[in-house]
Design a protein around this motif. Structure first.
Motif, PDB file in Angstrom:
ATOM      1  N   VAL A  64      55.781  10.423  61.285  1.00  0.00           N
ATOM      2  CA  VAL A  64      54.823   9.333  61.051  1.00  0.00           C
ATOM      3  C   VAL A  64      55.054   8.696  59.683  1.00  0.00           C
ATOM      4  CG1 VAL A  64      52.387   8.832  60.590  1.00  0.00           C
ATOM      5  CG2 VAL A  64      53.028  10.147  62.613  1.00  0.00           C
ATOM      6  N   ALA A  65      55.265   9.520  58.666  1.00  0.00           N
ATOM      7  CA  ALA A  65      55.504   9.001  57.314  1.00  0.00           C
ATOM      8  C   ALA A  65      56.762   8.143  57.276  1.00  0.00           C
ATOM      9  CB  ALA A  65      55.613  10.158  56.325  1.00  0.00           C
ATOM     10  N   ALA A  66      57.814   8.600  57.942  1.00  0.00           N
ATOM     11  CA  ALA A  66      59.083   7.865  57.938  1.00  0.00           C
ATOM     12  C   ALA A  66      58.939   6.517  58.627  1.00  0.00           C
ATOM     13  CB  ALA A  66      60.169   8.695  58.617  1.00  0.00           C
ATOM     14  N   PHE A  67      58.319   6.509  59.810  1.00  0.00           N
ATOM     15  CA  PHE A  67      58.170   5.245  60.544  1.00  0.00           C
ATOM     16  C   PHE A  67      57.201   4.296  59.840  1.00  0.00           C
ATOM     17  CE2 PHE A  67      60.241   7.394  64.087  1.00  0.00           C
ATOM     18  CZ  PHE A  67      60.988   6.358  64.640  1.00  0.00           C
ATOM     19  N   SER A  68      56.153   4.844  59.240  1.00  0.00           N
ATOM     20  CA  SER A  68      55.197   4.004  58.520  1.00  0.00           C
ATOM     21  C   SER A  68      55.869   3.315  57.342  1.00  0.00           C
ATOM     22  CB  SER A  68      54.016   4.844  58.021  1.00  0.00           C
ATOM     23  OG  SER A  68      53.293   5.402  59.089  1.00  0.00           O
ATOM     24  N   THR A  69      56.644   4.079  56.583  1.00  0.00           N
ATOM     25  CA  THR A  69      57.316   3.525  55.411  1.00  0.00           C
ATOM     26  C   THR A  69      58.386   2.513  55.829  1.00  0.00           C
ATOM     27  OG1 THR A  69      56.975   5.671  54.340  1.00  0.00           O
ATOM     28  CG2 THR A  69      58.448   4.126  53.251  1.00  0.00           C
ATOM     29  N   PHE A  70      59.128   2.840  56.881  1.00  0.00           N
ATOM     30  CA  PHE A  70      60.141   1.909  57.388  1.00  0.00           C
ATOM     31  C   PHE A  70      59.500   0.594  57.814  1.00  0.00           C
ATOM     32  CE2 PHE A  70      62.302   0.034  61.050  1.00  0.00           C
ATOM     33  CZ  PHE A  70      63.583  -0.158  60.544  1.00  0.00           C
ATOM     34  N   TYR A  71      58.393   0.698  58.514  1.00  0.00           N
ATOM     35  CA  TYR A  71      57.692  -0.502  58.980  1.00  0.00           C
ATOM     36  C   TYR A  71      57.233  -1.354  57.805  1.00  0.00           C
ATOM     37  CZ  TYR A  71      53.609  -3.253  60.217  1.00  0.00           C
ATOM     38  OH  TYR A  71      52.697  -4.271  60.317  1.00  0.00           O
ATOM     39  N   LEU A  72      56.643  -0.742  56.799  1.00  0.00           N
ATOM     40  CA  LEU A  72      56.126  -1.492  55.651  1.00  0.00           C
ATOM     41  C   LEU A  72      57.243  -2.185  54.882  1.00  0.00           C
ATOM     42  CD1 LEU A  72      53.486   1.072  54.332  1.00  0.00           C
ATOM     43  CD2 LEU A  72      52.996  -1.171  55.324  1.00  0.00           C
ATOM     44  N   VAL A  73      58.328  -1.474  54.627  1.00  0.00           N
ATOM     45  CA  VAL A  73      59.390  -2.055  53.806  1.00  0.00           C
ATOM     46  C   VAL A  73      60.159  -3.135  54.557  1.00  0.00           C
ATOM     47  CG1 VAL A  73      61.301  -0.469  54.358  1.00  0.00           C
ATOM     48  CG2 VAL A  73      61.115  -1.424  52.059  1.00  0.00           C
ATOM     49  N   THR A  74      60.334  -2.975  55.863  1.00  0.00           N
ATOM     50  CA  THR A  74      61.065  -3.999  56.617  1.00  0.00           C
ATOM     51  C   THR A  74      60.234  -5.270  56.806  1.00  0.00           C
ATOM     52  OG1 THR A  74      60.403  -2.853  58.655  1.00  0.00           O
ATOM     53  CG2 THR A  74      62.646  -2.485  57.859  1.00  0.00           C
ATOM     54  N   LEU A 108      47.171  11.949  65.897  1.00  0.00           N
ATOM     55  CA  LEU A 108      47.475  13.208  65.212  1.00  0.00           C
ATOM     56  C   LEU A 108      46.374  13.577  64.223  1.00  0.00           C
ATOM     57  CD1 LEU A 108      51.308  12.785  64.589  1.00  0.00           C
ATOM     58  CD2 LEU A 108      50.204  14.352  66.195  1.00  0.00           C
ATOM     59  N   GLY A 109      45.741  12.567  63.618  1.00  0.00           N
ATOM     60  CA  GLY A 109      44.617  12.840  62.729  1.00  0.00           C
ATOM     61  C   GLY A 109      43.454  13.458  63.472  1.00  0.00           C
ATOM     62  N   VAL A 110      43.164  12.925  64.657  1.00  0.00           N
ATOM     63  CA  VAL A 110      42.098  13.491  65.493  1.00  0.00           C
ATOM     64  C   VAL A 110      42.454  14.916  65.913  1.00  0.00           C
ATOM     65  CG1 VAL A 110      40.893  13.270  67.701  1.00  0.00           C
ATOM     66  CG2 VAL A 110      41.352  11.229  66.318  1.00  0.00           C
ATOM     67  N   LEU A 111      43.726  15.120  66.253  1.00  0.00           N
ATOM     68  CA  LEU A 111      44.187  16.463  66.636  1.00  0.00           C
ATOM     69  C   LEU A 111      44.023  17.446  65.482  1.00  0.00           C
ATOM     70  CD1 LEU A 111      45.610  18.138  68.881  1.00  0.00           C
ATOM     71  CD2 LEU A 111      47.789  17.505  67.809  1.00  0.00           C
ATOM     72  N   ALA A 112      44.308  16.988  64.261  1.00  0.00           N
ATOM     73  CA  ALA A 112      44.179  17.854  63.089  1.00  0.00           C
ATOM     74  C   ALA A 112      42.716  18.191  62.802  1.00  0.00           C
ATOM     75  CB  ALA A 112      44.817  17.173  61.874  1.00  0.00           C
ATOM     76  N   VAL A 113      41.820  17.254  63.071  1.00  0.00           N
ATOM     77  CA  VAL A 113      40.388  17.507  62.888  1.00  0.00           C
ATOM     78  C   VAL A 113      39.915  18.580  63.866  1.00  0.00           C
ATOM     79  CG1 VAL A 113      38.081  16.514  63.155  1.00  0.00           C
ATOM     80  CG2 VAL A 113      39.853  15.234  61.941  1.00  0.00           C
ATOM     81  N   PRO A 125      45.989  12.554  55.521  1.00  0.00           N
ATOM     82  CA  PRO A 125      47.193  11.705  55.488  1.00  0.00           C
ATOM     83  C   PRO A 125      47.400  10.911  56.776  1.00  0.00           C
ATOM     84  CG  PRO A 125      47.683  13.886  54.632  1.00  0.00           C
ATOM     85  CD  PRO A 125      46.330  13.961  55.243  1.00  0.00           C
ATOM     86  N   PHE A 126      47.103  11.526  57.909  1.00  0.00           N
ATOM     87  CA  PHE A 126      47.256  10.813  59.184  1.00  0.00           C
ATOM     88  C   PHE A 126      46.322   9.610  59.252  1.00  0.00           C
ATOM     89  CE2 PHE A 126      48.758  15.087  60.688  1.00  0.00           C
ATOM     90  CZ  PHE A 126      50.056  14.695  60.994  1.00  0.00           C
ATOM     91  N   VAL A 132      46.410   2.060  57.035  1.00  0.00           N
ATOM     92  CA  VAL A 132      47.336   1.120  56.395  1.00  0.00           C
ATOM     93  C   VAL A 132      48.189   0.394  57.422  1.00  0.00           C
ATOM     94  CG1 VAL A 132      49.344   0.941  54.879  1.00  0.00           C
ATOM     95  CG2 VAL A 132      47.412   2.386  54.208  1.00  0.00           C
ATOM     96  N   VAL A 133      48.787   1.156  58.339  1.00  0.00           N
ATOM     97  CA  VAL A 133      49.741   0.562  59.273  1.00  0.00           C
ATOM     98  C   VAL A 133      49.043  -0.291  60.330  1.00  0.00           C
ATOM     99  CG1 VAL A 133      51.545   1.061  60.953  1.00  0.00           C
ATOM    100  CG2 VAL A 133      51.401   2.405  58.866  1.00  0.00           C
ATOM    101  N   LEU A 134      47.915   0.159  60.848  1.00  0.00           N
ATOM    102  CA  LEU A 134      47.192  -0.658  61.831  1.00  0.00           C
ATOM    103  C   LEU A 134      46.651  -1.937  61.199  1.00  0.00           C
ATOM    104  CD1 LEU A 134      45.265   2.073  63.889  1.00  0.00           C
ATOM    105  CD2 LEU A 134      47.226   0.695  64.626  1.00  0.00           C
ATOM    106  N   SER A 135      46.194  -1.854  59.951  1.00  0.00           N
ATOM    107  CA  SER A 135      45.732  -3.058  59.250  1.00  0.00           C
ATOM    108  C   SER A 135      46.883  -4.031  59.050  1.00  0.00           C
ATOM    109  CB  SER A 135      45.133  -2.679  57.894  1.00  0.00           C
ATOM    110  OG  SER A 135      43.990  -1.852  58.051  1.00  0.00           O
ATOM    111  N   ALA A 136      48.033  -3.504  58.667  1.00  0.00           N
ATOM    112  CA  ALA A 136      49.205  -4.357  58.461  1.00  0.00           C
ATOM    113  C   ALA A 136      49.654  -5.000  59.767  1.00  0.00           C
ATOM    114  CB  ALA A 136      50.347  -3.541  57.853  1.00  0.00           C
ATOM    115  N   ALA A 137      49.631  -4.231  60.854  1.00  0.00           N
ATOM    116  CA  ALA A 137      50.036  -4.768  62.152  1.00  0.00           C
ATOM    117  C   ALA A 137      49.071  -5.856  62.625  1.00  0.00           C
ATOM    118  CB  ALA A 137      50.120  -3.644  63.184  1.00  0.00           C
TER     119      ALA A 137
END
Length: 226
Positions: A64-74, A108-113, A125-126, A132-137
């Motif tokens: 999730v961290a990798a795809f989120s960061t990739f999405y933001l930077v691209t 995954l955040g819900v699963l962690a809860v 973190p989830f 961040v990513v849903l707001s950006a999308a």
């Protein structure tokens, strides 16, 4: 082994090039050059990170961290390199990636809860990635409807996404990999300084850009009134 060293090397380049791009005068030759190096290194970092977290050492949080960061930077890079109409297909594809990544982070955040940490990641973190990513999308969707972005809005979109991507990379190194730093440095609290510095500097540039936009509007109104 090669994948690991490629990932580490790309991460170090990201930290150094990101610092030059963040602190240099925006629009300067240094800023543009450092930004290009940062972008290439970040794409390499996130790609190798996603591969490692999927196939080598499976970890859903790191994916999730990798795809989120990739999405933001691209999306940040695309904003200053291609007009919306000319690269509409890329904007749509990246928006879809953003929504998919954000929804995955949310699930995954819900699963962690419900069941405790997911691959050593607590819920927070989830949910942060999801927010961040849903707001950006969602902003991507708005941009696609508008079909155009320019001026201060374009710069703000570029700045906050690049800044957030750099913040994630910095936090991942200095806080996420704190165990690799000497014990005295960990105990001193110095590792949080680069993370706060990136956040503060990004905020500074955003405020400065927005103030410049407000000033330009005031001048335009005054000119129209004369």
């Amino acid at each position: 082994m090669l994948l690991r060293w490629l990932h580490i090397t790309a991460g170090l380049v990201v930290i150094v090039a990101g610092a030059f791009a963040l602190f240099a005068k925006k629009g300067s030759r240094l800023h543009r050059s450092a930004g290009t190096v940062f972008f290439v290194a970040m794409v390499t970092l996130t790609a190798t990170g996603a591969i490692a977290a999927t196939f080598v050492h499976p970890n859903r949080g790191n994916v999730v961290a990798a795809f989120s960061t990739f999405y933001l930077v691209t999306t940040a890079w695309l904003t200053v390199k291609r007009d919306v109409v000319a690269a509409r297909g890329w904007y749509v594809a990246l928006m879809a990636l953003g929504f998919a990544t954000g929804l995955r982070a949310l699930s995954l955040g819900v699963l962690a809860v419900r069941h405790g940490p997911v691959d050593q990641f607590p819920p927070a973190p989830f949910f942060l990635f999801a927010l961040v990513v849903l707001s950006a999308a969602a902003l991507d969707a708005r941009l696609l409807v508008a079909g155009h972005i320019a001026g201060a809005q374009r710069l703000v979109r570029h700045l906050w996404r690049m800044g957030m991507a750099y913040w994630i990379a910095t936090a991942s190194l200095f806080l996420g990999q704190a165990k690799f730093f000497p014990a005295p440095i960990r105990a001193s609290g110095l590792l949080v300084v680069p993370v706060l510095l990136v956040a503060g500097t990004t905020l500074y540039w955003l405020v400065r850009t927005l103030r410049g936009r407000k000033a330009m509007r005031s001048v335009a109104k005054a000119t129209q009134g004369t």
